[in-house]
Design a protein around this motif. Structure first.
Motif, PDB file in Angstrom:
ATOM      1  N   ALA A   1      29.503  12.167  43.487  1.00 49.43           N
ATOM      2  CA  ALA A   1      30.449  13.059  44.164  1.00 49.43           C
ATOM      3  C   ALA A   1      30.705  12.605  45.598  1.00 49.43           C
ATOM      4  CB  ALA A   1      29.913  14.486  44.150  1.00 49.43           C
ATOM      5  N   ARG A   2      29.647  12.191  46.297  1.00 44.95           N
ATOM      6  CA  ARG A   2      29.835  11.767  47.685  1.00 44.95           C
ATOM      7  C   ARG A   2      30.671  10.488  47.766  1.00 44.95           C
ATOM      8  NH1 ARG A   2      31.693  11.818  51.563  1.00 44.95           N
ATOM      9  NH2 ARG A   2      30.916  11.403  53.669  1.00 44.95           N
ATOM     10  N   LEU A   3      30.450   9.578  46.856  1.00 46.62           N
ATOM     11  CA  LEU A   3      31.220   8.331  46.851  1.00 46.62           C
ATOM     12  C   LEU A   3      32.692   8.590  46.516  1.00 46.62           C
ATOM     13  CD1 LEU A   3      28.625   6.015  45.056  1.00 46.62           C
ATOM     14  CD2 LEU A   3      29.356   5.869  47.449  1.00 46.62           C
ATOM     15  N   ARG A   4      32.943   9.567  45.673  1.00 44.39           N
ATOM     16  CA  ARG A   4      34.332   9.923  45.351  1.00 44.39           C
ATOM     17  C   ARG A   4      35.030  10.569  46.546  1.00 44.39           C
ATOM     18  NH1 ARG A   4      33.167  12.319  39.288  1.00 44.39           N
ATOM     19  NH2 ARG A   4      33.489  10.340  38.138  1.00 44.39           N
ATOM     20  N   GLN A   5      34.242  11.315  47.338  1.00 44.97           N
ATOM     21  CA  GLN A   5      34.819  12.012  48.498  1.00 44.97           C
ATOM     22  C   GLN A   5      35.237  11.055  49.602  1.00 44.97           C
ATOM     23  OE1 GLN A   5      31.682  14.639  49.655  1.00 44.97           O
ATOM     24  NE2 GLN A   5      32.061  16.144  48.029  1.00 44.97           N
ATOM     25  N   ASP A   6      34.504   9.947  49.733  1.00 40.86           N
ATOM     26  CA  ASP A   6      34.742   9.053  50.871  1.00 40.86           C
ATOM     27  C   ASP A   6      34.798   7.599  50.400  1.00 40.86           C
ATOM     28  OD1 ASP A   6      34.883   7.722  53.259  1.00 40.86           O
ATOM     29  OD2 ASP A   6      33.375   8.961  54.260  1.00 40.86           O
ATOM     30  N   SER A   7      35.991   7.086  50.298  1.00 40.96           N
ATOM     31  CA  SER A   7      36.178   5.708  49.830  1.00 40.96           C
ATOM     32  C   SER A   7      35.807   4.684  50.901  1.00 40.96           C
ATOM     33  CB  SER A   7      37.631   5.503  49.403  1.00 40.96           C
ATOM     34  OG  SER A   7      38.510   5.730  50.498  1.00 40.96           O
TER      35      SER A   7
ATOM     36  N   GLN B   1      29.757   2.820  39.910  1.00 33.96           N
ATOM     37  CA  GLN B   1      30.722   2.541  38.840  1.00 33.96           C
ATOM     38  C   GLN B   1      31.437   3.815  38.405  1.00 33.96           C
ATOM     39  OE1 GLN B   1      28.278   0.636  35.864  1.00 33.96           O
ATOM     40  NE2 GLN B   1      28.364  -1.364  36.873  1.00 33.96           N
ATOM     41  N   ALA B   2      30.679   4.912  38.269  1.00 33.78           N
ATOM     42  CA  ALA B   2      31.271   6.175  37.829  1.00 33.78           C
ATOM     43  C   ALA B   2      32.273   6.705  38.847  1.00 33.78           C
ATOM     44  CB  ALA B   2      30.173   7.213  37.579  1.00 33.78           C
ATOM     45  N   ALA B   3      32.011   6.451  40.130  1.00 37.36           N
ATOM     46  CA  ALA B   3      32.881   6.952  41.190  1.00 37.36           C
ATOM     47  C   ALA B   3      34.089   6.047  41.427  1.00 37.36           C
ATOM     48  CB  ALA B   3      32.090   7.100  42.478  1.00 37.36           C
ATOM     49  N   GLY B   4      34.084   4.868  40.830  1.00 33.84           N
ATOM     50  CA  GLY B   4      35.145   3.909  41.100  1.00 33.84           C
ATOM     51  C   GLY B   4      35.093   3.410  42.531  1.00 33.84           C
ATOM     52  N   SER B   5      33.879   3.349  43.081  1.00 32.76           N
ATOM     53  CA  SER B   5      33.695   2.984  44.483  1.00 32.76           C
ATOM     54  C   SER B   5      33.580   1.469  44.642  1.00 32.76           C
ATOM     55  CB  SER B   5      32.427   3.649  45.017  1.00 32.76           C
ATOM     56  OG  SER B   5      32.082   3.177  46.293  1.00 32.76           O
TER      57      SER B   5
END
Length: 338
Positions: A225-231, A252-256
Motif C-alpha cells: 500500500a505504501r509503495l502504491r501511494q508514493d511512486s 512487484q504487486a505495487a508495480g513499483s
C-alpha cells in the motif's frame, strides 16, 4: 537480529543439552586484562571452572523457527562442543518472558549467561541479579549502547548505527533518492539504530515504515500500500532477510520501480542476490556472535580472559554481500552458518 513471532519456544525451566559437533574457529580479539573484582572467586565456582562441563545459558529474544537465530545457536553449539560446555538455549520474544528466563538460569546456578539486550530496560534487573549471584554475563547481537552501563562483561555484535551509516553511503553511490526503511518490531533498539544510521549518511529522503513482523500478510499489505501511494520511493531497506524476500513480492504487486536491499543473510537471500532481485545484504555474522559469546565465557572462567578488555565491543559486522562476492559465502549460507 531479528524478529520473532510471538509464541515462546522454550519452557521457563531451562534444560541442559549437550552438543557433540566439533568446529575449529580462529578466535581474534581476546585479551587477558580484566577487572579482578568481577571474578567469582568462591570455592564452588573455582572448582567448577577448573573442571570439564561448565554450564552456560544462552538466552535470546528470538521467536519460533527464525533462521537467523538458528545461526546464532549453531555457533554457540560449536563453541560448547569444543570447550566441553553443557549449553542451555532458551528464548522468548517477549521481554518480560526473556527476563524471567535469565532469572531461571540464575536459579539453576549456571556458570555463565550469554544474553541479547534488544530491550535493555527489561533486562537491567535480571542482569544485575546475575552479577550479584557471581554469574558472569556477556551480551550479544542487541544492546551495544547498553551493555557497559548494565555491567555486562563483554559484548559481541554489530554496531548498528555504523552499519546503517554504511548502508546510507552505499545508497548514495547507487543514486537512490527516497528510501523506505522497514522496521518490523517496535521498541527493538537495534532495529531503530539501523534506520537511524541510514538517515545519518543518506543524502536523499529517508522514511521509516513500521510493520508487524509476526504477521507476514500484514507486512506485505502495508508495504504494498505504501509503495502504491508514493511512486517516488526507489529503495526499500528491510532489517531482516525474510522481510527482504517479502519486499520483492510487494514491489512487484505495487508495480513499483523500487529496488530492495537488506540487513542480514540466509540461503534464500543469497539466491536472491545472485538473481539480482535483491541488491545487497549487510551480514552481521550471527554464527560468529553465538560462537564468540559462549567461547568467551569459557575463556573467562578458565583463564580470566575478557574480550575487548571489557571496555570495547567485539564487532562481527558489517560485511556487505553483493552480486560480485556472493559466491564466496554461498556454501556457508547453504550450510546454515552464514
Amino acid at each position: 537480529m531479528n524478529t520473532p513471532p510471538p509464541p515462546r519456544t522454550s519452557s521457563r525451566s531451562l534444560r541442559v543439552a549437550a552438543f557433540t559437533s566439533v568446529v575449529l574457529l580462529l578466535l581474534a580479539g581476546c585479551s587477558g586484562a580484566g577487572d579482578d573484582s568481577r571474578l567469582d572467586t568462591g570455592a564452588g565456582a573455582a572448582q567448577r571452572a577448573g573442571a570439564a562441563g561448565l554450564r552456560i545459558a544462552l538466552i535470546t529474544h528470538a521467536g519460533k523457527d527464525d533462521a537467523f537465530w538458528e545461526r546464532v545457536r549453531k555457533g554457540a553449539e560449536a563453541a560448547a562442543a569444543k570447550d566441553g560446555i553443557e549449553l542451555t538455549y532458551a528464548n522468548d520474544p517477549d521481554s518480560t518472558g526473556q527476563a524471567q528466563l535469565v532469572r531461571d538460569a540464575i536459579g539453576d546456578r549456571v556458570d555463565g549467561i550469554a544474553v541479547t539486550l534488544a530491550k535493555p530496560a527489561a533486562m537491567k534487573a535480571p542482569v544485575a541479579a546475575a552479577r550479584a549471584a557471581g554469574i558472569p554475563v556477556v551480551g550479544l547481537n542487541s544492546g551495544i549502547d547498553a551493555w557497559k552501563s548494565q555491567g555486562v562483561l563483554q559484548y559481541f555484535g554489530q554496531d548498528e548505527i555504523v552499519a546503517g551509516a554504511a548502508v546510507g553511503d552505499k545508497l548514495n553511490g547507487l543514486k537512490v533518492k527516497h528510501a523506505l526503511c522497514v522496521i518490523h518490531e517496535r521498541g527493538n533498539v537495534a532495529l531503530e539504530a539501523r534506520c537511524a544510521g541510514v538517515k545519518k549518511t543518506f543524502g536523499g529522503e529517508t522514511e521509516n515504515l513500521y510493520v508487524e513482523g509476526t504477521d507476514p500478510e500484514a507486512v506485505d499489505a502495508v508495504l504494498t500500500a505504501r509503495l502504491r501511494q508514493d511512486s517516488d520511493i526507489d529503495e526499500v531497506v528491510t532489517l531482516g532477510a525474510q522481510f527482504a524476500l517479502d519486499a520483492v513480492d510487494s514491489v512487484q504487486a505495487a508495480g513499483s520501480r523500487a529496488r530492495v536491499a537488506t540487513f542480514d543473510l540466509n540461503d534464500d537471500l543469497v539466491k536472491a542476490i545472485r538473481s539480482g532481485s535483491v541488491q545487497f545484504a549487510v551480514d552481521q555474522q550471527p554464527y560468529l556472535q553465538g560462537y564468540l559469546a559462549v567461547d568467551s565465557l569459557w575463556l573467562y572462567r578458565t583463564n580470566g580472559n575478557i574480550s575487548g578488555g571489557g571496555v570495547a565491543p567485539v564487532l562481527t559486522g558489517p560485511a556487505f554481500v553483493t552480486r560480485t562476492n556472493v559466491a564466496s559465502v554461498a556454501k556457508f549460507a547453504a550450510a546454515g552458518t552464514r
